[in-house]
Each structure stands twice: as C-alpha cells, then as structure tokens.
Design an enzyme around this catalytic site. Sequence first.
Site, PDB file in Angstrom:
ATOM      1  N   ASN A  72       0.827  -1.213   0.000  1.00  0.00           N
ATOM      2  CA  ASN A  72       0.000   0.000   0.000  1.00  0.00           C
ATOM      3  C   ASN A  72       0.856   1.256   0.000  1.00  0.00           C
ATOM      4  OD1 ASN A  72      -2.608  -1.118  -0.043  1.00  0.00           O
ATOM      5  ND2 ASN A  72      -2.613  -1.451   2.156  1.00  0.00           N
ATOM      6  N   HIS A  82      -3.307   2.224  -2.532  1.00  0.00           N
ATOM      7  CA  HIS A  82      -4.365   1.324  -2.060  1.00  0.00           C
ATOM      8  C   HIS A  82      -5.063   0.580  -3.191  1.00  0.00           C
ATOM      9  CE1 HIS A  82      -4.242   2.295   2.213  1.00  0.00           C
ATOM     10  NE2 HIS A  82      -3.987   3.549   1.864  1.00  0.00           N
ATOM     11  N   GLU A 140      -5.771  -7.629   5.972  1.00  0.00           N
ATOM     12  CA  GLU A 140      -5.067  -8.492   5.017  1.00  0.00           C
ATOM     13  C   GLU A 140      -5.039  -9.932   5.497  1.00  0.00           C
ATOM     14  OE1 GLU A 140      -1.764  -6.447   7.488  1.00  0.00           O
ATOM     15  OE2 GLU A 140      -3.685  -5.856   6.633  1.00  0.00           O
TER      16      GLU A 140
END
Length: 331
Positions: free
Chosen positions: A194, A199, A229
């Site tokens: 990220n 993102h 995640e």
Amino acid sequence: MTDSMNDPLREPSILLVEDDTNVLLLLRTHLERSGYAVSFAATLEEARTLLRKREDFDLVILDRHLPDGDGASLCPLIRLAARHCYILMLTGDATPESKIEGFASGVDDYVTKPFVMEELLARIRAGMRIVELQKELLASNRRFEALSLTDSLTSVRNRRAFDQEFASRFEHAMRYGRPLSIALIDLDHFKSVNDRLGHLAGDAVLRGVARIIESGSRRTDFVARVGGEEFAVLLPEASLFEALHFAEKIRESIAEAPAHPEESGRPVTVSIGVANIPHSLMASPQMLFDAADKALYRAKNRGRNRVECERRKVTDRTSPGDPVSRSQASL
C-alpha cells in the site's frame, strides 16, 4: 420454501380444494384461461398429499365443508408448506360466526356461494398482488442478508459471516466428535504494498489472493476475510495433517502467482497458521482461533512465507502420521 417461488417465468399456481364437481370444473376452466397453473383436490386428504409434495402454491381456494372434514383445518398445514400463500375461503356458509372462525384459522379472504365469477377472479388477482409483493420483499431481504455477510472488496464472506459459521461448525464438530481445522492466512509485508504502490494496487492484491484461496478450497470449506489483510478458512472433516497440506498448497500457489505489474517481480507471499480439533485444550471457537493465531505469528517470526501449526502434547489426539504428534510443547 423452494426457489421456484422466486422464478419470474413460472405461472402463478393455485390449489383448488372443492368437492362439488360442477364448481370445480367451472373454476378450473376460468382460472386456466386466466393464466394460472391449477392443481385440485376433492378432499382434505388429497389436499394434504398435494401440499406435502410441493411448497410453491401461491394461492389456495378452499371450500369450508369437505367430505372428510372442515376445510379450515388445512390452514396450519398450508402456512407450514407455503408460508406466503394466500388463502381464499369459498363456502355457502355466510354467517358472521363462520366468517370469524375462518379468519381466525388463517384465511385471508372469504367468498360465499353462489359467487359472481368476475368478483372471484378480481379477488384472486388482488391476492396474487399481495403474494408478489411478499416474494419481492423476501428476495430483497435475502439479497440484503447476503450482502451484509459478504466482503465488498474480495466477494468472499466477511468477519460477521465467519463468526456465525465458526460457532455453528465448532458446535457440530464437538457434539459429534468430528474433526474441524482452521487456517489463518495473512499477507506478508502488505503495508509496504500500500505504501509503495497505493491502495488500489493493494486492493488488487487482496482480490487476487482471495481468488487463489477460493479456487484451492473444497466446496464444503468456508472462506472469509477476517481482517485487513487476513483470511480464514474453515475445513470441516479435515485432520491437522490434511489442513497443513491444504495450507502449504495455498502458500505455494500464492507465492508462484504472477506478481502485480508494478511489483518489479517481487512475489506476494503469505504466512499461515493452522489449528485443529479434536484437541484436549480447546473447548471453544475462540480457543481454536487463538491457537491458529499463535501459529500464524510463529510463522511471521520465523521468516514469513511459511506454514506453522498449533503445538500439541503427546496426550492430545492426533491423526496417524501427523507431523506434530510427537511435539512436547503446549499451546
């Protein structure tokens, strides 16, 4: 309730319970001409048989006085078989007491004999409109429920769905002494993806990992995204050894998958923690989850891109050939 209740191409279905042959033929002719699929019965017993065979009647036209009893006694069975069915009572008894009894038994509308066919058909159409509204509401509720249990990014189930399913499957496994395994899968160094790529790239990685996990799972397994995640897979009827084999297959598939175009060839990897029951120390879903979580963190601490399992004592029940069956370490 069967799926045919929600089939827009299906003809509206009516069950006609009437012992007067002339009335039966007259109604059947007009109803079929009006586009309804009609089934019919002349007795309570025949009607009960039809109701047990199918659950998709939209409307029942029910005579009050039948050779083997009171037609109103069918109402509870109708409600059980076809919960959203509209019940129209057709009878020659027009007393207020009879109507009150009919409505109390579950009847939706009341038409007395002799009847005017146009009025009866109009009441049937009104009843069908109510049934269609109920179907639409039910379908909307099902869609809303499905959405509320689905992760919008990856399209696998979300944490709420996982918690519900986990509790149910754990209880079943404990009650019947059946094996249940859980694999917690966490992306390695996901924050850096990220940070470096943004993102949108991170979202694409999560979707790709979810697809690999789903494609590598059995139909009986339950896949969910339980954190930013982190994914979880419930594996019913899977021993610890089988769960480890599954986890290693998933780890390898993700590591070998094509990297994100902007990753400059760096593979995406995952760490996986696995736990299983039966186990002498695990008496709740949370304990099983925590055991898998500890194994996951052990995989992280030992270099990532690896699979670790719960630690057991030799007294715990394990499958023959289980690679951890000789471990002396406790959870």
